[in-house]
Scaffold this motif. Structure first.
Motif, PDB file in Angstrom:
ATOM      1  N   GLN A 308      35.267  55.184  33.859  1.00 13.93           N
ATOM      2  CA  GLN A 308      34.520  55.922  35.158  1.00 13.93           C
ATOM      3  C   GLN A 308      34.836  56.291  36.834  1.00 13.93           C
ATOM      4  OE1 GLN A 308      30.448  53.337  35.640  1.00 13.93           O
ATOM      5  NE2 GLN A 308      32.300  51.821  33.486  1.00 13.93           N
ATOM      6  N   THR A 309      34.287  58.065  36.664  1.00 16.28           N
ATOM      7  CA  THR A 309      35.136  58.354  38.048  1.00 16.28           C
ATOM      8  C   THR A 309      33.783  58.679  38.900  1.00 16.28           C
ATOM      9  OG1 THR A 309      35.829  60.180  37.264  1.00 16.28           O
ATOM     10  CG2 THR A 309      37.120  58.231  37.947  1.00 16.28           C
ATOM     11  N   SER A 310      32.979  58.946  39.728  1.00 14.74           N
ATOM     12  CA  SER A 310      32.219  59.929  40.341  1.00 14.74           C
ATOM     13  C   SER A 310      32.838  60.589  42.008  1.00 14.74           C
ATOM     14  CB  SER A 310      31.106  58.884  40.863  1.00 14.74           C
ATOM     15  OG  SER A 310      29.740  59.975  41.546  1.00 14.74           O
ATOM     16  N   THR A 311      32.641  62.243  41.708  1.00 18.73           N
ATOM     17  CA  THR A 311      32.719  62.393  43.140  1.00 18.73           C
ATOM     18  C   THR A 311      31.429  63.174  43.944  1.00 18.73           C
ATOM     19  OG1 THR A 311      35.509  62.347  42.842  1.00 18.73           O
ATOM     20  CG2 THR A 311      34.436  64.101  44.551  1.00 18.73           C
ATOM     21  N   GLU A 312      30.825  62.965  45.311  1.00 16.73           N
ATOM     22  CA  GLU A 312      30.026  63.735  45.853  1.00 16.73           C
ATOM     23  C   GLU A 312      30.794  64.926  46.763  1.00 16.73           C
ATOM     24  OE1 GLU A 312      26.694  64.142  44.931  1.00 16.73           O
ATOM     25  OE2 GLU A 312      26.237  62.772  42.897  1.00 16.73           O
ATOM     26  N   TYR A 317      28.414  67.949  42.707  1.00 18.81           N
ATOM     27  CA  TYR A 317      28.990  66.612  41.899  1.00 18.81           C
ATOM     28  C   TYR A 317      30.094  66.778  40.696  1.00 18.81           C
ATOM     29  CZ  TYR A 317      25.738  66.675  37.541  1.00 18.81           C
ATOM     30  OH  TYR A 317      25.094  67.278  37.297  1.00 18.81           O
ATOM     31  N   GLU A 318      30.539  65.680  40.469  1.00 22.56           N
ATOM     32  CA  GLU A 318      32.003  65.324  38.555  1.00 22.56           C
ATOM     33  C   GLU A 318      31.721  64.240  39.324  1.00 22.56           C
ATOM     34  OE1 GLU A 318      35.978  66.801  37.688  1.00 22.56           O
ATOM     35  OE2 GLU A 318      35.834  67.891  39.798  1.00 22.56           O
ATOM     36  N   LYS A 319      31.774  63.825  37.589  1.00 23.19           N
ATOM     37  CA  LYS A 319      31.890  62.633  36.909  1.00 23.19           C
ATOM     38  C   LYS A 319      31.737  62.611  35.990  1.00 23.19           C
ATOM     39  CE  LYS A 319      26.660  62.590  36.157  1.00 23.19           C
ATOM     40  NZ  LYS A 319      25.587  61.863  36.334  1.00 23.19           N
ATOM     41  N   ASN A 321      32.053  58.930  32.021  1.00 26.20           N
ATOM     42  CA  ASN A 321      32.285  57.643  32.174  1.00 26.20           C
ATOM     43  C   ASN A 321      31.904  57.858  30.786  1.00 26.20           C
ATOM     44  OD1 ASN A 321      29.728  58.646  31.608  1.00 26.20           O
ATOM     45  ND2 ASN A 321      29.153  59.104  33.174  1.00 26.20           N
ATOM     46  N   SER A 329      32.263  63.774  30.306  1.00 26.42           N
ATOM     47  CA  SER A 329      32.546  64.115  31.557  1.00 26.42           C
ATOM     48  C   SER A 329      31.590  65.105  31.930  1.00 26.42           C
ATOM     49  CB  SER A 329      33.860  64.876  31.293  1.00 26.42           C
ATOM     50  OG  SER A 329      34.905  64.293  31.261  1.00 26.42           O
ATOM     51  N   LYS A 331      30.267  67.956  35.586  1.00 29.21           N
ATOM     52  CA  LYS A 331      31.163  69.359  36.985  1.00 29.21           C
ATOM     53  C   LYS A 331      29.464  70.122  36.875  1.00 29.21           C
ATOM     54  CE  LYS A 331      34.563  70.846  39.204  1.00 29.21           C
ATOM     55  NZ  LYS A 331      36.174  71.751  39.066  1.00 29.21           N
TER      56      LYS A 331
END
Length: 380
Positions: A308-312, A317-319, A321, A329, A331
């Motif tokens: 699980q990763t998440s970037t705002e 955003y990009e995530k 899980n 994935s 984006k």
């Protein structure tokens, strides 16, 4: 190494008749040189950090950095073997002779420049120099293929070009899995504590649970796939005609305008993919179904890690899980109205929509239009 870099043609002549085994090449050459960029990159990130000096630099925690390096190193070793299978499989198409050992020599020795240039990774600011120097490996590949694989000199450029294209696709897939695992490892650096459940079946790191049983099964799956491929008994890749049949004629008002397919490799160690382009009102995205072959073990590992990763960002955003046992994935850039959405099915197939759309929901609908249940059946 010196002779290969300074006089490659003459050195390939010497390497050609040299007796060798895959194990011997791994132990005596590949494992040693592949460790250079891995160790240099680890030291560089711990000492100087990652990022742009003067603006933003992040130094990773020791243990996650070491684990990430070990994972990347292991995948780089696997990539050499898979590239050798691709080189071997392509040989007849360019008037060459199939020979697994010779193909492995080409895959191993043509990487010499890149591995040695990896020493520049110890200072992140010099990383670009290492990247440029590693391009010399393309020339080593070009000079080595016709000699060791006995291909026509007139077709050497085409043989090299196709091999490089296949290698890029292969290494991209490995990079995706590596980044996913690295992202999960990075979360561990923020964990206040870690614990193993009472039955030893799971590990909780930073609120994320890793299924140790699945990790072990995935490792065995990857090992078995590599062993089967080496013995020539690997599960064959899915036919590109079958993959093309999964792509719908339209999706959410977007009509399919093109349809193409590609495959490379042998004994399940390559990859096969079918892709269609879809357009509506000037917007266009691609929808692809890919059989990862032997890389299925890697995706299984990522799934077991419950990544699980998440970037705002200011515009999107990009995530990543794991949902329902599938790696997902996503984006999206709201200003550009573009992004990507992908899922891994049966730990072997990927379904990905990538490009422009009215919203990310259009990409999700496109992925959902592919019969994932049928793909899971093929993966078994």
């Amino acid at each position: 190494m010196k002779r290969l870099l300074l006089s490659p043609s003459a050195e390939w002549e010497r390497i050609d008749p040299e007796p060798a085994t895959i194990k011997g090449l791994y132990v005596g050459y590949v494992c040693i040189l592949a460790a250079i960029p891995a160790v240099a990159g680890l030291v560089g990130s711990l000492v100087f950090g990652n990022g742009i000096p003067g603006l933003a630099v992040i130094k990773p925690a020791l243990i996650p950095a070491i684990i990430g390096t070990v994972v990347a190193y292991g995948l780089s070793l696997l990539s050499v073997f898979l590239l050798a299978l691709i080189i071997d499989a392509l040989a007849p198409s360019f008037d060459g002779q199939k020979n697994r050992i010779q193909a492995f020599k080409v895959a191993a020795y043509s990487n010499t420049a890149g591995w040695l240039a990896g020493i520049f990774s110890i200072l992140p600011a010099l990383g670009i120099i290492g990247g440029l120097l590693s391009l010399y490996g393309l020339y080593l590949l070009y000079t080595g293929l016709p000699r060791l694989m006995k291909s026509s000199k007139e077709k050497s450029l085409g043989y090299t070009a196709v091999t490089v294209i296949c290698a890029i696709a292969l290494f991209f897939a490995v990079a995706v899995v590596t980044s996913t695992i690295a992202g999960m490892v990075a979360l561990g650096s923020y964990a206040a504590s870690s614990k193993v459940s009472g039955d030893g079946g799971s590990l909780t790191v930073g609120g994320n649970t890793v299924d140790l049983g699945k990790m072990q099964a995935a490792s065995k799956q990857l090992e078995a796939a590599a062993a089967s491929a080496e013995a020539g008994k690997g599960k064959p890749l899915t036919s590109t005609d079958v993959l093309k049949g999964f792509l719908p004629a339209s999706s959410g008002g977007f009509a399919r305008t093109t349809l193409e397919a590609h495959s490379a490799g042998a004994d399940g160690a390559g990859m096969a993919s079918a892709q269609g382009d879809y357009e509506k009102d000037g917007r266009r995205f691609s929808l692809a179904v890919t059989d990862l072959g032997a890389l299925a073990g890697l995706t299984a590992m990522a799934s077991a890690m419950n990544a699980q990763t998440s970037t705002e960002t200011a515009t999107g955003y990009e995530k990543t899980n794991t949902t329902g046992g599938r790696l997902v994935s996503e984006k999206w850039d709201r200003e550009a109205k573009s992004g990507s959405y992908s899922i891994v099915v049966g730990n072997r197939f990927t379904i990905e929509a990538n490009g422009e759309a009215d919203s990310v929901d259009d990409l999700k609908k496109a992925v959902a239009s592919v019969d994932a249940g049928r793909l899971e059946g093929l993966a078994k």
